[in-house]
Design a protein around this motif. Structure first.
Motif, PDB file in Angstrom:
ATOM      1  N   TYR A 298       0.842  -1.186   0.000  1.00  0.00           N
ATOM      2  CA  TYR A 298       0.000   0.000   0.000  1.00  0.00           C
ATOM      3  C   TYR A 298       0.882   1.242   0.000  1.00  0.00           C
ATOM      4  O   TYR A 298       1.684   1.462   0.905  1.00  0.00           O
ATOM      5  CB  TYR A 298      -0.877  -0.033   1.261  1.00  0.00           C
ATOM      6  N   SER A 299       0.751   2.034  -1.053  1.00  0.00           N
ATOM      7  CA  SER A 299       1.484   3.290  -1.164  1.00  0.00           C
ATOM      8  C   SER A 299       0.475   4.408  -0.954  1.00  0.00           C
ATOM      9  O   SER A 299      -0.353   4.684  -1.830  1.00  0.00           O
ATOM     10  CB  SER A 299       2.120   3.379  -2.556  1.00  0.00           C
ATOM     11  N   ALA A 300       0.509   5.006   0.225  1.00  0.00           N
ATOM     12  CA  ALA A 300      -0.490   6.035   0.545  1.00  0.00           C
ATOM     13  C   ALA A 300      -0.239   7.283  -0.295  1.00  0.00           C
ATOM     14  O   ALA A 300       0.887   7.757  -0.404  1.00  0.00           O
ATOM     15  CB  ALA A 300      -0.427   6.378   2.027  1.00  0.00           C
ATOM     16  N   GLY A 301      -1.296   7.797  -0.863  1.00  0.00           N
ATOM     17  CA  GLY A 301      -1.199   9.042  -1.612  1.00  0.00           C
ATOM     18  C   GLY A 301      -1.375  10.236  -0.697  1.00  0.00           C
ATOM     19  O   GLY A 301      -1.211  10.137   0.523  1.00  0.00           O
ATOM     20  N   ILE A 302      -1.722  11.372  -1.300  1.00  0.00           N
ATOM     21  CA  ILE A 302      -1.894  12.585  -0.488  1.00  0.00           C
ATOM     22  C   ILE A 302      -3.367  12.912  -0.268  1.00  0.00           C
ATOM     23  O   ILE A 302      -3.725  14.013   0.140  1.00  0.00           O
ATOM     24  CB  ILE A 302      -1.177  13.796  -1.126  1.00  0.00           C
ATOM     25  N   GLU A 303      -4.252  11.935  -0.533  1.00  0.00           N
ATOM     26  CA  GLU A 303      -5.675  12.160  -0.278  1.00  0.00           C
ATOM     27  C   GLU A 303      -5.899  12.443   1.221  1.00  0.00           C
ATOM     28  O   GLU A 303      -5.033  12.165   2.049  1.00  0.00           O
ATOM     29  CB  GLU A 303      -6.477  10.902  -0.666  1.00  0.00           C
ATOM     30  N   ASP A 304      -7.072  12.947   1.579  1.00  0.00           N
ATOM     31  CA  ASP A 304      -7.401  13.130   3.000  1.00  0.00           C
ATOM     32  C   ASP A 304      -7.405  11.762   3.675  1.00  0.00           C
ATOM     33  O   ASP A 304      -8.044  10.823   3.185  1.00  0.00           O
ATOM     34  CB  ASP A 304      -8.783  13.772   3.153  1.00  0.00           C
ATOM     35  N   VAL A 305      -6.713  11.662   4.786  1.00  0.00           N
ATOM     36  CA  VAL A 305      -6.548  10.340   5.405  1.00  0.00           C
ATOM     37  C   VAL A 305      -7.898   9.762   5.837  1.00  0.00           C
ATOM     38  O   VAL A 305      -8.100   8.545   5.815  1.00  0.00           O
ATOM     39  CB  VAL A 305      -5.516  10.384   6.562  1.00  0.00           C
ATOM     40  N   GLY A 306      -8.839  10.628   6.203  1.00  0.00           N
ATOM     41  CA  GLY A 306     -10.172  10.144   6.581  1.00  0.00           C
ATOM     42  C   GLY A 306     -10.821   9.369   5.449  1.00  0.00           C
ATOM     43  O   GLY A 306     -11.488   8.342   5.672  1.00  0.00           O
ATOM     44  N   ASP A 307     -10.635   9.838   4.233  1.00  0.00           N
ATOM     45  CA  ASP A 307     -11.208   9.145   3.076  1.00  0.00           C
ATOM     46  C   ASP A 307     -10.516   7.807   2.840  1.00  0.00           C
ATOM     47  O   ASP A 307     -11.160   6.819   2.467  1.00  0.00           O
ATOM     48  CB  ASP A 307     -11.099  10.028   1.825  1.00  0.00           C
ATOM     49  N   LEU A 308      -9.199   7.782   3.042  1.00  0.00           N
ATOM     50  CA  LEU A 308      -8.470   6.519   2.856  1.00  0.00           C
ATOM     51  C   LEU A 308      -8.881   5.490   3.908  1.00  0.00           C
ATOM     52  O   LEU A 308      -9.068   4.309   3.605  1.00  0.00           O
ATOM     53  CB  LEU A 308      -6.955   6.764   2.907  1.00  0.00           C
ATOM     54  N   LEU A 309      -9.061   5.954   5.150  1.00  0.00           N
ATOM     55  CA  LEU A 309      -9.466   5.038   6.233  1.00  0.00           C
ATOM     56  C   LEU A 309     -10.876   4.510   5.980  1.00  0.00           C
ATOM     57  O   LEU A 309     -11.147   3.317   6.155  1.00  0.00           O
ATOM     58  CB  LEU A 309      -9.386   5.752   7.584  1.00  0.00           C
ATOM     59  N   ALA A 310     -11.769   5.391   5.537  1.00  0.00           N
ATOM     60  CA  ALA A 310     -13.143   4.964   5.249  1.00  0.00           C
ATOM     61  C   ALA A 310     -13.146   3.959   4.106  1.00  0.00           C
ATOM     62  O   ALA A 310     -13.893   2.963   4.129  1.00  0.00           O
ATOM     63  CB  ALA A 310     -14.007   6.181   4.905  1.00  0.00           C
ATOM     64  N   ASP A 311     -12.302   4.199   3.119  1.00  0.00           N
ATOM     65  CA  ASP A 311     -12.229   3.304   1.961  1.00  0.00           C
ATOM     66  C   ASP A 311     -11.727   1.920   2.388  1.00  0.00           C
ATOM     67  O   ASP A 311     -12.278   0.885   1.985  1.00  0.00           O
ATOM     68  CB  ASP A 311     -11.300   3.938   0.916  1.00  0.00           C
ATOM     69  N   LEU A 312     -10.687   1.903   3.211  1.00  0.00           N
ATOM     70  CA  LEU A 312     -10.162   0.624   3.709  1.00  0.00           C
ATOM     71  C   LEU A 312     -11.215  -0.094   4.549  1.00  0.00           C
ATOM     72  O   LEU A 312     -11.384  -1.307   4.449  1.00  0.00           O
ATOM     73  CB  LEU A 312      -8.891   0.873   4.548  1.00  0.00           C
ATOM     74  N   THR A 313     -11.939   0.674   5.362  1.00  0.00           N
ATOM     75  CA  THR A 313     -12.964   0.084   6.233  1.00  0.00           C
ATOM     76  C   THR A 313     -14.018  -0.631   5.406  1.00  0.00           C
ATOM     77  O   THR A 313     -14.346  -1.795   5.675  1.00  0.00           O
ATOM     78  CB  THR A 313     -13.632   1.182   7.086  1.00  0.00           C
ATOM     79  N   GLN A 314     -14.533   0.062   4.368  1.00  0.00           N
ATOM     80  CA  GLN A 314     -15.590  -0.583   3.575  1.00  0.00           C
ATOM     81  C   GLN A 314     -15.044  -1.773   2.788  1.00  0.00           C
ATOM     82  O   GLN A 314     -15.699  -2.807   2.678  1.00  0.00           O
ATOM     83  CB  GLN A 314     -16.324   0.449   2.686  1.00  0.00           C
ATOM     84  N   ALA A 315     -13.837  -1.669   2.271  1.00  0.00           N
ATOM     85  CA  ALA A 315     -13.294  -2.752   1.452  1.00  0.00           C
ATOM     86  C   ALA A 315     -12.949  -3.971   2.301  1.00  0.00           C
ATOM     87  O   ALA A 315     -13.174  -5.114   1.891  1.00  0.00           O
ATOM     88  CB  ALA A 315     -12.067  -2.268   0.682  1.00  0.00           C
ATOM     89  N   LEU A 316     -12.409  -3.744   3.493  1.00  0.00           N
ATOM     90  CA  LEU A 316     -12.068  -4.872   4.377  1.00  0.00           C
ATOM     91  C   LEU A 316     -13.332  -5.514   4.919  1.00  0.00           C
ATOM     92  O   LEU A 316     -13.413  -6.740   5.043  1.00  0.00           O
ATOM     93  CB  LEU A 316     -11.193  -4.386   5.546  1.00  0.00           C
ATOM     94  N   GLY A 317     -14.335  -4.678   5.204  1.00  0.00           N
ATOM     95  CA  GLY A 317     -15.562  -5.171   5.816  1.00  0.00           C
ATOM     96  C   GLY A 317     -16.332  -6.081   4.900  1.00  0.00           C
ATOM     97  O   GLY A 317     -16.949  -7.063   5.353  1.00  0.00           O
ATOM     98  N   SER A 318     -16.299  -5.812   3.603  1.00  0.00           N
ATOM     99  CA  SER A 318     -17.129  -6.603   2.687  1.00  0.00           C
ATOM    100  C   SER A 318     -16.320  -7.615   1.878  1.00  0.00           C
ATOM    101  O   SER A 318     -16.875  -8.315   1.044  1.00  0.00           O
ATOM    102  CB  SER A 318     -17.878  -5.656   1.741  1.00  0.00           C
ATOM    103  N   ALA A 319     -15.009  -7.672   2.102  1.00  0.00           N
ATOM    104  CA  ALA A 319     -14.177  -8.560   1.259  1.00  0.00           C
ATOM    105  C   ALA A 319     -14.411 -10.037   1.588  1.00  0.00           C
ATOM    106  O   ALA A 319     -14.717 -10.404   2.675  1.00  0.00           O
ATOM    107  CB  ALA A 319     -12.706  -8.218   1.446  1.00  0.00           C
TER     108      ALA A 319
END
Ligand SMILES: *Cc1c(COP(=O)(O)O)cnc(C)c1O
Length: 396
Positions: free
Chosen positions: A375-396
């Motif tokens: 995972y290479s973190a970009g410069i997006e808002d970290v809140g958006d990255l955390l929310a994205d990981l949460t939804q992807a991990l939760g439903s994977a």
């Protein structure tokens, strides 16, 4: 104006270094000098430039003004005597190694080097009778023992790709110098914002400028900085073998470099937060990030990465490679691509990214789990990255 960039902060250096000369038509930005050759009406002038007695350029395989500005910027950022550039990171690595070794020489390095570098050690260097001893990456005593047998080159890379192991540069460089080795460090993952290998005793530092230095995933490039005599030998080899950086790529890298400090500060902070988040997540078996207290070389990382722990992390999912296949497509803010260090978040498994050249059996032997996600973190808002990981991990 009386500017001394050697005393300026690194963010200031990233903006101003290399851009100080008188520029074309009073432009404030380094122009793209998209010209193969440079013409001289006066033959004596021409010859003086060609012989290096007068400053100037002759032919862009050798030197070019836009490329020279980039080299100067990175030279200042690394606090080096000299710098030269190449068409890619691998060109920088291969030109460096091949220009410094001779048949019969020994190289000491580690198992976890970048996939392409590993391939040089295993496939191409043996063709000229140069043997590389690839030690367990974090068994420093074993590496020291191998160095003590004598070696021409000690080749280090830290943090490593993709499991973020940290190598004690100072300790091993000291040992390397005891046997007269040239010490080279690939600083791509850390960047000059976070780590200064030359200050830790490395003789040369290499970057794939394709990654964080450029930062926008739109140009390939490589840079080598360090001791003048070594850099000159590498430059001379590159002049003849021809892996010169294109002026347009140099321009893109220069442009990207101006925001290096801002980007890395953001990526350092976001990645640490994401690492803590993943470490606490039930779907995640293991997280590799030098900034975590759980990291095996955290103390060394704290000592040698004063700027921060970088924007790269990796983690192992419960459920194997099939789980990785389900998880990755669910991420909304990530390119699934073989790259890293850009403003956008980029993800991928080692099997298709860093270690695509290496067989599954070899990856296993190198200790790279098949369920690993890089995972290479970009410069997006970290809140958006955390929310994205949460939804992807939760439903994977
Ligand atoms: C990408 C990378 C390289 C190779 O760089 P290219 O610009 O792709 O040739 C070398 N070392 C590390 C650590 C890298 O991540």
């Amino acid at each position: 104006m009386n500017r001394d960039l050697s005393k300026a902060g690194i963010g200031t250096q990233a903006v101003w270094a290399g851009e100080e000369g008188p520029l074309l038509q009073h432009s404030t930005q380094v122009p793209i000098v998209q010209s193969v050759s440079f013409g001289y009406d006066d033959l004596d002038d021409w010859q003086a430039v060609a012989l290096g007695q007068k400053p100037g350029h002759i032919y862009s395989r050798n030197t070019n003004p836009t490329v020279a500005a980039l080299e100067e910027k990175v030279r200042v950022l690394e606090g080096a005597e000299a710098a030269t550039s190449m068409a890619s990171g691998m060109a920088a690595i291969s030109n460096t190694i091949f220009s410094l070794v001779r048949p019969g020489d020994r190289i000491v390095s580690v198992k976890d080097s970048y996939g392409g570098t590993n391939q040089l050690f295993r496939e191409f260097l043996p063709q000229i009778n140069v043997v590389s001893f690839l030690c367990d990456t974090t068994d420093f005593a074993a590496i020291e023992a191998e160095i003590a047998k004598g070696c021409k080159l000690l080749y280090l890379e830290t943090p490593t790709n993709p499991t973020l192991k940290v190598i004690d540069i100072e300790r091993l460089a000291h040992k390397g110098h005891q046997v007269g080795a040239t010490v080279v460090t690939d600083n791509t993952f850390a960047t000059p914002i976070n780590q200064h290998p030359l200050q830790l005793g490395s003789d040369l530092v290499i970057h794939s400028a394709t990654k964080y230095l450029g930062g926008h995933a739109d140009a390939l490039g490589g840079i080598v900085c360090g001791r003048k005599d070594l850099v000159h030998a590498i430059f001379h080899y590159r002049e003849i073998t021809g892996a010169a950086l294109d002026p347009f790529a140099a321009y893109l890298l220069l442009r990207g470099l101006k925001t290096l400090a801002l980007r890395i500060e953001r990526q350092n902070a976001s990645t640490l937060e994401i690492a803590h988040f993943l470490e606490a997540h039930a779907a995640v078996a293991r997280v590799f990030y030098p900034g975590l207290a759980s990291h095996a070389q955290h103390e060394i990382a704290k000592k040698q990465m004063p700027g921060g722990f970088g924007g790269m992390l990796s983690f192992v999912l419960h459920g194997g490679y099939n789980q990785v296949k389900r998880f990755l497509p669910k991420l909304n803010y990530a390119h699934r691509a073989a790259n890293l260090g850009a403003v956008e978040t980029i993800v991928g498994p080692p099997a298709t990214t860093s270690h695509v050249e290496v067989s599954a059996a070899d990856r296993a032997a190198m200790g790279i789990p098949e369920a690993l996600v890089r995972y290479s973190a970009g410069i997006e808002d970290v809140g958006d990255l955390l929310a994205d990981l949460t939804q992807a991990l939760g439903s994977a």
